[in-house]
Write an enzyme that holds these catalytic residues in place. Structure first.
Site, mmCIF file in Angstrom:
data_model
loop_
_atom_site.group_PDB
_atom_site.id
_atom_site.type_symbol
_atom_site.label_atom_id
_atom_site.label_comp_id
_atom_site.label_asym_id
_atom_site.label_seq_id
_atom_site.Cartn_x
_atom_site.Cartn_y
_atom_site.Cartn_z
ATOM 1 C CG ASP A 28 56.569 -47.006 -75.807
ATOM 2 O OD1 ASP A 28 57.177 -46.025 -75.348
ATOM 3 O OD2 ASP A 28 56.304 -47.150 -77.028
ATOM 4 C CB ILE A 29 51.993 -47.233 -78.630
ATOM 5 C CG1 ILE A 29 50.792 -47.693 -79.442
ATOM 6 C CG2 ILE A 29 52.937 -46.385 -79.464
ATOM 7 C CD1 ILE A 29 49.880 -46.567 -79.884
ATOM 8 C CG ASN A 85 64.884 -40.489 -74.646
ATOM 9 O OD1 ASN A 85 66.014 -40.846 -74.334
ATOM 10 N ND2 ASN A 85 64.000 -41.301 -75.196
ATOM 11 C CD GLU A 93 60.211 -40.192 -81.430
ATOM 12 O OE1 GLU A 93 59.169 -40.843 -81.204
ATOM 13 O OE2 GLU A 93 61.148 -40.611 -82.123
ATOM 14 C CG HIS A 98 57.896 -39.886 -71.699
ATOM 15 N ND1 HIS A 98 57.769 -38.667 -72.347
ATOM 16 C CD2 HIS A 98 58.692 -40.651 -72.495
ATOM 17 C CE1 HIS A 98 58.460 -38.705 -73.470
ATOM 18 N NE2 HIS A 98 59.038 -39.894 -73.588
ATOM 19 C CG HIS A 100 61.354 -44.406 -72.201
ATOM 20 N ND1 HIS A 100 60.676 -44.837 -73.333
ATOM 21 C CD2 HIS A 100 61.579 -43.081 -72.383
ATOM 22 C CE1 HIS A 100 60.510 -43.799 -74.157
ATOM 23 N NE2 HIS A 100 61.051 -42.737 -73.605
#
Ligand code: 5GP
Ligand code: ZN
Length: 115
Positions: A28-29, A85, A93, A98, A100
């Protein structure tokens, strides 16, 4: 094209930790824990709400790979959390499904009421 499709197509860079024909995993960025990796199908499925019966094999494959990726990251034994999410209330978002993977340290309470 969405940001994760661009990562799949190598149009934008990512720190990839695993890739095969069907899925990709990358850091993750904006990591929320010591280890924070995102696992995505290469197929653009917007959210959990958009999974269909034809995605059964793909989703099964993704779940089989999650513990392998966690082992590769060195966090499997001590444990980690997988979060998906979904939608507005779920705090999603990016509308490319995806998973996590959070770990490398205690992740904390399952949910919080902080706004
Ligand atoms: P969501 O809130 O949709 O569940 O999570 C989206 C996640 O994608 C966030 O944790 C965010 O930091 C991450 N993210 C957004 N854009 C990029 C990007 O361009 N590269 C990477 N590696 N992660 C991203
Ligand atoms: Zn996409």
């Amino acid at each position: 094209m969405c940001v994760f499709c661009k990562i799949v197509n190598k149009e934008i860079p990512a720190k990839v930790v695993y890739e095969d024909d069907l899925i990709m995993a990358f850091h993750d960025i904006n990591p929320q824990r010591k280890v924070h990796v995102l696992v995505i199908p290469k197929k653009h499925i917007p959210s959990v709400n958009d999974i269909t019966p034809e995605d059964k094999e793909l989703m099964g494959h993704l779940w089989v790979k999650i513990p392998e990726i966690a082992k590769k990251l060195g966090i499997a034994e001590e444990g980690y959390r997988v979060i998906v999410n979904t939608g507005k209330n779920g705090g999603q978002e990016i509308y490319h499904i995806h998973f996590h993977i959070l770990g490398g340290e205690p992740v904390g309470p399952m949910t919080c009421r902080n706004k």
